[in-house]
Design an enzyme around this catalytic site. Structure first.
Site, PDB file in Angstrom:
ATOM      1  N   ASN A 186      -6.875   1.260  -4.984  1.00 56.35           N
ATOM      2  CA  ASN A 186      -7.269   2.239  -3.975  1.00 56.35           C
ATOM      3  C   ASN A 186      -6.103   3.164  -3.628  1.00 56.35           C
ATOM      4  O   ASN A 186      -4.954   2.805  -3.799  1.00 56.35           O
ATOM      5  CB  ASN A 186      -7.781   1.520  -2.719  1.00 56.35           C
ATOM      6  CG  ASN A 186      -6.738   0.586  -2.147  1.00 56.35           C
ATOM      7  OD1 ASN A 186      -6.331  -0.353  -2.809  1.00 56.35           O
ATOM      8  ND2 ASN A 186      -6.295   0.848  -0.941  1.00 56.35           N
TER       9      ASN A 186
ATOM     10  N   ASP B 256     -11.342   0.735   0.758  1.00 55.56           N
ATOM     11  CA  ASP B 256     -10.471  -0.205   0.053  1.00 55.56           C
ATOM     12  C   ASP B 256     -11.139  -0.738  -1.217  1.00 55.56           C
ATOM     13  O   ASP B 256     -10.975  -1.897  -1.580  1.00 55.56           O
ATOM     14  CB  ASP B 256     -10.085  -1.374   0.965  1.00 55.56           C
ATOM     15  CG  ASP B 256      -8.695  -1.886   0.654  1.00 55.56           C
ATOM     16  OD1 ASP B 256      -8.009  -1.274  -0.181  1.00 55.56           O
ATOM     17  OD2 ASP B 256      -8.296  -2.906   1.217  1.00 55.56           O
TER      18      ASP B 256
ATOM     19  N   GLU C  43       0.803  -1.207   0.000  1.00 53.21           N
ATOM     20  CA  GLU C  43       0.000   0.000   0.000  1.00 53.21           C
ATOM     21  C   GLU C  43       0.842   1.267   0.000  1.00 53.21           C
ATOM     22  O   GLU C  43       0.400   2.309  -0.411  1.00 53.21           O
ATOM     23  CB  GLU C  43      -0.839   0.026   1.266  1.00 53.21           C
ATOM     24  CG  GLU C  43      -1.785  -1.113   1.372  1.00 53.21           C
ATOM     25  CD  GLU C  43      -3.031  -0.866   0.585  1.00 53.21           C
ATOM     26  OE1 GLU C  43      -3.777   0.039   0.942  1.00 53.21           O
ATOM     27  OE2 GLU C  43      -3.259  -1.565  -0.397  1.00 53.21           O
TER      28      GLU C  43
END
Lengths: 583, 285
Positions: free
Chosen positions: A278, A320, A201
């Site tokens: 995302n 998400d 991420e």
């Protein structure tokens, strides 16, 4: 029309070459760009991920059909062997008497399409430090000339000789130590291998890249987050979007948006369509703005890597909801007007129809039981967000309130590709009805240091099912039929002119349904969960269907109540091939 | 990405319990001695605790791991672990199950939070031998920022933080987010601190060990450290210890004995001092 003409000229030329030259030359040859573009209509092979660059996963074959499928039986099965099992999410390719499949742990196999005997295998030597987020899967390969190309978990692209399995080139496309990985099937357009990227991420920026199919050398690089510079042949080629328009400070430099599922290509508009993941960091309260172009579909010029249009499915994502899902071009008449359209079933629970020439919003229809984060879309394509549905700002001192969010972060639809039937005009969406409780977790640690995390529990929202195969009419947004499955669906879909829809279940079945009614017509137990994407082709006058079996992927990594539906499913790793009995 | 999420990290390890059989047994004390090697998991790229310099793994944790093995009379095998999305995941990968791609579980893992609630949800391991009390600190360039002033006054000055960390969350969110535009993100805390010693930032929020180690190395004369607590700062600090497999408690006991001896002899303090970090005993020690 011009495209079609060129294609047949190329085919004739190839044929002439092959007849004139020795078999050696023919063997060194292989699918060219025109062949790849014609894959949706060529029934004797499967050359592309998606069975055509548009990835409609529709076959015009009808020898196996709703009337006779009940007698379909296995022709053979082939094991991937070894101790390495886990999720088998690949779609097979079929060419020149060979079935090519990728397996878990970055392996590629060539099986004889007549007997199932292994011709060769390639196993990538992976460093043991990789931490793949979501199982050690691979979704498929690409074929071009004498090469078969696939991506590996340590973020490399490998081109193998399709006859021998020997390495032709092997390029690092990103740094696995920085959290990058690669699991999607590459897309080949105009002699270029087009890939997205995947990774953790943080500290990463999603990008789409084009490489020379013969050498692996980078041609262009296009970051998908606003403010980052793209390149073309080693030179700057303009920043993506506008600096700091929808991001504060320097957050765009680490904004996420990984393009981990690859993309589709439409020869008619000459556009690549890639979905983006995302945004990062996960805590949406720290990154004000829409955070373009995360959770979006992008149309990209294949020659230059320039973004032609974008549509953001989830502005300022806080749930998400990756926007990576495949955007499938199709044509239909809307309000009396014939249109070039495209459709995407998103993690966020909505099925989008856009004008694929310019990205203009046409419609968004809910395809799951429940969406707690938004109540439909306005006419201009913006979600009617429900503020109470957004997970809270972590304050680090207490758990605060728990928010129930549906769909769960695994999405109304995850990676598994849907199919579009030119015959029925319907999209067949492998979807899941589930939600999650999410709360602030004050006692969290990351790399040994205190951290503000979130806790969550995924849970079913219906008594009788999680998975649902849904037939969606893109013109009305209505669900025409649905098939409910106890465990979450995690495999791709295939539809054919034989009025059939195929998909697999974690319970181990490959199933076939009547494309018009959804009636289940056939099933076969493969011995492990089916999370791959089925294909079909014609060989020696008979129609074949193939699918990978092997339970895994992201679902079994998360437990809770959902795990009850799949905890007894065994792992596996096999290719199954079916056909009708002779006579 | 793809299906992977820090967003969702907190209870992953628990969720995965029972689904993944152990790949290899981490050896209890007798087995370690018989094999003649202690496999110690440390984080990669975690300055000043463990990082590579000229191809060699160095740092406070690397030295502690080496000292542990030496005291047990065996060779050390320092295994660098790439951090996953949460420390819970790291325990699974580093200690009780191993990595999906063949990372063999270590006998002992260092830099593990020593915290009752964290330990309770990671019951596949025993967390022992707390050896340091860590906390976050603010440091600044004298004359640029009043280090003890209210954070809203930092506005317009260049601030540094590790991406996706408590310091990042604090600086981005404090005082209604007025500092958000001033924050530059770095991939590690040590890099963020280096930014102020290099003249690229005026203030940094990082761990005390990160700040002390970089200041020790660079020896700037214009850096001050905040002595007042930051308003509404969420982390009071935390203890760091070691983890062994739940079934390897004999090894955990041995590690505690070695650590106690290292504290008594001053060896532990000397290891910290080598990297410019003031040894601070864990609260739980």
């Amino acid at each position: 029309m011009k495209e079609r003409f060129m294609r047949s000229v190329a085919a004739v030329a190839t044929l002439a070459l092959m007849t004139a030259a020795a078999p050696l030359l023919a063997a060194a040859d292989g699918p060219n760009d025109a062949d790849l573009m014609a894959d949706a209509s060529s029934t004797g092979d499967v050359l592309t991920y998606g069975m055509g660059p548009q990835a409609q996963r529709f076959s015009p074959l009808a020898k196996i059909n709703a009337g006779n499928i009940k007698s379909m039986v296995p022709a053979f099965a082939a094991s991937l062997g070894g101790e390495k099992q886990r999720g088998q999410e690949a779609q097979p390719l079929v060419y020149d008497g060979t079935i090519y499949v990728t397996g878990s742990y970055s392996r590629l196999f060539a099986f004889d399409a007549h007997t199932g005997e292994q011709k060769w295998r390639y196993e990538a030597r992976l460093p043991d430090g990789i931490m793949p987020c979501c199982d050690v899967v691979n979704r498929g390969a690409a074929i071009y000339g004498d090469k078969i190309i696939f991506a590996t978990l340590d973020a490399r692209l490998v081109a193998l000789n399709r006859h021998t399995g020997k390495v032709i080139w092997n390029k690092q496309i990103a740094d696995y130590q920085a959290g990058y990985s690669a699991t999607a099937a590459p897309l080949i357009v105009k002699g270029m291998v087009i890939t997205g990227n995947s990774g953790g991420e943080f500290g990463i920026v999603g990008a789409v890249e084009a490489r020379d199919v013969n050498t692996g050398e980078l041609i262009w690089h296009r970051p998908v987050v606003e403010g980052n510079m793209g390149t073309l042949r080693g030179k700057d080629n303009g920043i993506t979007g506008k600096l700091n328009a929808t991001w504060e400070g320097d957050l765009y430099k680490t904004g996420g948006g990984a393009t981990w599922l690859g993309g589709t290509y439409d020869p008619e508009t000459n556009l690549l369509y890639f979905g983006t993941g995302n945004p990062a960091p996960w805590n949406s309260h720290l990154r004000k703005g829409d955070n373009l172009y995360t959770a979006s579909t992008l149309a990209i010029d294949p020659e230059t890597g320039v973004i032609k249009w974008h549509y953001q499915t989830t502005p300022h994502d806080g749930w998400d909801f990756d926007g990576v899902n495949e955007f499938i071009p199709f044509d239909a008449t809307i309000n009396g007007k014939p249109m070039k359209l495209g459709a995407k079933a998103d993690r966020n629970g909505y099925f989008f129809v856009l004008d694929r020439t310019n990205g203009k919003f046409v419609s968004a229809s809910r395809f799951v039981m429940q969406t707690t984060w938004a109540n439909g879309y306005s006419k201009d394509g913006k979600p009617n967000v429900i503020p109470a549905g957004r997970p809270g700002l972590p304050n680090g001192t207490d758990k605060g309130g728990s928010v129930f969010s549906s769909p769960s972060f695994l999405g109304g639809k995850n990676w598994m590709p849907m199919a579009y039937s030119k015959d029925t005009g319907l999209f067949y969406i492998p979807s899941n009805d589930w939600g999650m409780d999410i709360w602030n977790e004050p006692i969290s640690y990351k790399k040994g240091a205190a951290y503000l995390g979130a806790g969550f529990t995924i849970k079913p929202i219906a008594e009788d099912h999680i998975g649902v195969l849904r037939a969606m009419d893109p013109k009305t947004g209505k669900i025409v039929w649905e098939y409910k499955n106890k465990a979450p669906l995690w495999g791709g879909v295939l539809t054919t002119a034989g009025n059939l829809v195929f998909t697999g279940t974690p319970e181990g079945y490959l199933k076939a349904f009547d494309a018009k009614t959804g009636t289940e017509l056939w099933k076969f137990q493969t011995g492990s969960g089916v999370v791959g994407s089925p294909v079909t082709w014609e060989q020696d006058g008979e129609q074949y269907v193939a699918v990978m079996s092997g339970w895994g992927g992201a679902v079994p990594l998360w437990g809770g109540e959902v795990a009850k539906s799949f905890k007894d499913i065994n792992q596996g790793g096999s290719l199954w091939v079916f056909k009708l009995p002779k006579n | 990405m793809q299906d992977r999420r820090s967003f969702l990290s907190a209870s992953i390890a628990m969720a995965a319990l029972g689904l993944c059989p152990a790949l290899a047994e981490a050896a209890p004390l007798a087995k370690v001695k018989a094999m003649g090697v202690l496999r110690v998991a440390i984080y990669n790229n975690n300055r000043p605790w463990s990082w590579q310099s000229d191809g060699k793994v160095i740092g406070i944790d690397a030295d502690i791991g080496t000292a542990l093995a030496k005291a047990m009379g065996v060779r050390v095998d320092l295994a660098e672990l790439i951090a996953d999305e949460s420390a819970d995941d790291d325990l699974r990968n580093g200690v009780w199950r191993g990595g999906l791609l063949g990372f063999q579980p270590a006998d002992v893992m260092l830099h593990v939070p020593f915290d009752r609630a964290f330990a309770a949800r990671n019951d596949q391991v025993a967390i022992v031998a707390p050896y340091y009390r860590e906390s976050f600190q603010f440091a600044c360039i004298k004359g640029e920022i009043d280090c003890n002033g209210p954070p809203a006054q930092f506005r317009g000055h260049r601030l540094a933080a590790e991406i996706d960390s408590v310091p990042d969350f604090y600086l981005m969110g404090t005082a209604g987010g007025v500092l958000a535009k001033d924050v530059t993100h770095y991939s590690t805390g040590a890099e963020a601190v280096t930014a102020i010693t290099d003249g690229r930032a005026d203030g940094v929020l990082a761990s005390r060990a990160q700040i002390e180690a970089v200041l020790f190395e660079r020896k700037p004369t214009n850096v001050a450290r905040r002595t007042m607590p930051l308003p509404a700062f969420v982390s009071p600090g935390w203890d760091i210890g070691m983890a062994v497999k739940e079934s390897s408690r004999t090894l955990g006991d041995a590690a505690e004995s070695v650590l106690a001896a290292m504290v008594a002899s001053g060896e532990l303090k000397a290891i910290f001092a080598r990297y410019g970090v003031t040894y601070t005993a864990a609260l739980a020690a």
